[in-house]
Design an enzyme around this catalytic site. Sequence first.
Site, short mmCIF file in Angstrom:
data_model
loop_
_atom_site.label_atom_id
_atom_site.label_comp_id
_atom_site.label_asym_id
_atom_site.label_seq_id
_atom_site.Cartn_x
_atom_site.Cartn_y
_atom_site.Cartn_z
N ASP A 208 0.85 -1.18 0.00
CA ASP A 208 0.00 0.00 0.00
C ASP A 208 0.89 1.23 0.00
OD1 ASP A 208 -2.87 1.02 0.35
OD2 ASP A 208 -1.76 2.14 1.87
N GLU A 293 -2.67 -1.91 -5.59
CA GLU A 293 -4.04 -1.47 -5.82
C GLU A 293 -4.18 -0.89 -7.22
OE1 GLU A 293 -5.14 2.10 -3.43
OE2 GLU A 293 -3.09 1.90 -2.73
N CYS A 346 -12.11 -4.87 6.59
CA CYS A 346 -11.35 -5.39 7.72
C CYS A 346 -10.54 -6.58 7.23
CB CYS A 346 -12.28 -5.80 8.85
SG CYS A 346 -11.43 -6.70 10.16
N CYS A 349 -11.87 -9.95 9.54
CA CYS A 349 -13.19 -10.57 9.40
C CYS A 349 -13.89 -10.23 8.08
CB CYS A 349 -14.09 -10.21 10.59
SG CYS A 349 -14.66 -8.50 10.55
N CYS A 365 -12.39 -1.85 13.30
CA CYS A 365 -13.47 -2.68 12.79
C CYS A 365 -14.62 -2.70 13.78
CB CYS A 365 -12.98 -4.10 12.53
SG CYS A 365 -14.29 -5.18 11.94
N CYS A 368 -15.44 -6.92 14.48
CA CYS A 368 -14.60 -7.79 15.32
C CYS A 368 -13.69 -7.01 16.26
CB CYS A 368 -13.77 -8.75 14.46
SG CYS A 368 -12.39 -7.95 13.61
N ASP A 375 -2.87 1.77 6.66
CA ASP A 375 -2.13 1.33 5.48
C ASP A 375 -1.78 -0.16 5.55
OD1 ASP A 375 -2.27 3.94 4.66
OD2 ASP A 375 -0.29 4.47 5.41
ZN LIG Z 1 -13.18 -7.13 11.61
#
Ligand SMILES: [Zn+2]
Length: 425
Positions: A208, A293, A346, A349, A365, A368, A375
């Site tokens: 990234d 990306e 995330c 999860c 997140c 979770c 980054d």
């Molecule tokens: Zn998560």
Amino acid sequence: MATVIQAYRFALDPTATQRRALASHCGAARVAYNWGLALVKTRLDQLQADPSNRVPWTLPDLRREWNRSKQQVAPWWAENSKEAYNSGLDGLARALENWRDSRRGSRKGRSVGFPRFKKKGHSRDACRFTTGAIRVLLDRKHVQLPRIGVLKTHESTRKLARRLEQGTARILAATISRQADRWYVSFTVEVDRAVSASNGSTSVVGVDVGIRHLAVLSTGAPPIPNPRALEGSLRALRRVGRELARREPGSRRRYRTRCRLARIHGRAANLRRDAMHKLTTSLATEHGIVVVEHLNIAGMVRNRRLARALSDTGIAELRRQLTYKTTWYGSRLVVADRFYPSSKTCSVCGWVKAKLILAERTYTCEACGLEVDRDLNAARNLAKLAQHVAQSGWETRNARGADISPGTFGQAVMKREAGIGSSSR
Ligand SMILES: [Zn+2]
């Protein structure tokens, strides 16, 4: 072994006389370009009155017309190499072709407008030589160009000279250009390179590109810092930018401030590019698959915020370098789908945030409870993409390194994982 086209650019230390000759050649290229454009416009107008009229679209056509008229248009033409005029006309022929292709819809990317006249001091000063005495001298401190003669280089030409001496490189062309008040020569070179099919590594790394750091890797290694000198350049860039805004349009001072700004800009870009080269070489030699990306290059130039612009050019440069280096060193490049929400997802999860502003440096997140550097989270998501690619047995389309784009694959993965209907960035 593969033959690739590579560019080698060197800063020059010309004498005062040579500076004038360099500027004169670039000026000559501009004169020929503008003359050709005026001619094309006139002929296009005449075409409406008389459809049998001929418009000189191609380089050979333009060259013929130029040779017929140069004595009247530019009686001083013999002062410069004929390559200078050819260079200007070549640029015009390409611009016209791009415009025509774009209008017909046979050209990708943003639509291309009709060529415009080049203004002294506003357009890039450049001139390309394709024939004549183009040499890199044995002392590795000088280059030779037609008509301009032997020029001292600001830095050693060692890297290119060595290849030329070994016979693994051939110079195809040389382009002189000016950036702020420094002159450069860029050689377009055909190079024979050893290309390996695989570097033996099976590891996957997501990269990234950041603003505070040059890049963050999914491997958990410490972030790769920006070159230290860059910080100073960025501060200067902001300061001189403000100064420019205060200068009166058209004034002598404004011109000077603009030159200064261009110089700092050039330096910042050079610093980042050099640092990026070290990074991309280590990525391509140490990992089996590198994931980056997607970047919408057509849309990027429109964003004028400095931070965003820097990170965009960073992604573009990273991808450009990785595209050829993964081929050289036998690794693979995967470019994430443009809608792959690498920053908002995330990495543990798979929950997707609705909104993530640039100022939020930590990813939190809500599903979770993961708290991780923004980054790093994005880099991990990119790496995950390629792991999925590998697990599903999806054959990378091109093991020789041309962009391997998973296409809509990234989207499909995210939908299954996160249970979302449509992806958002
Ligand atoms: Zn998560």
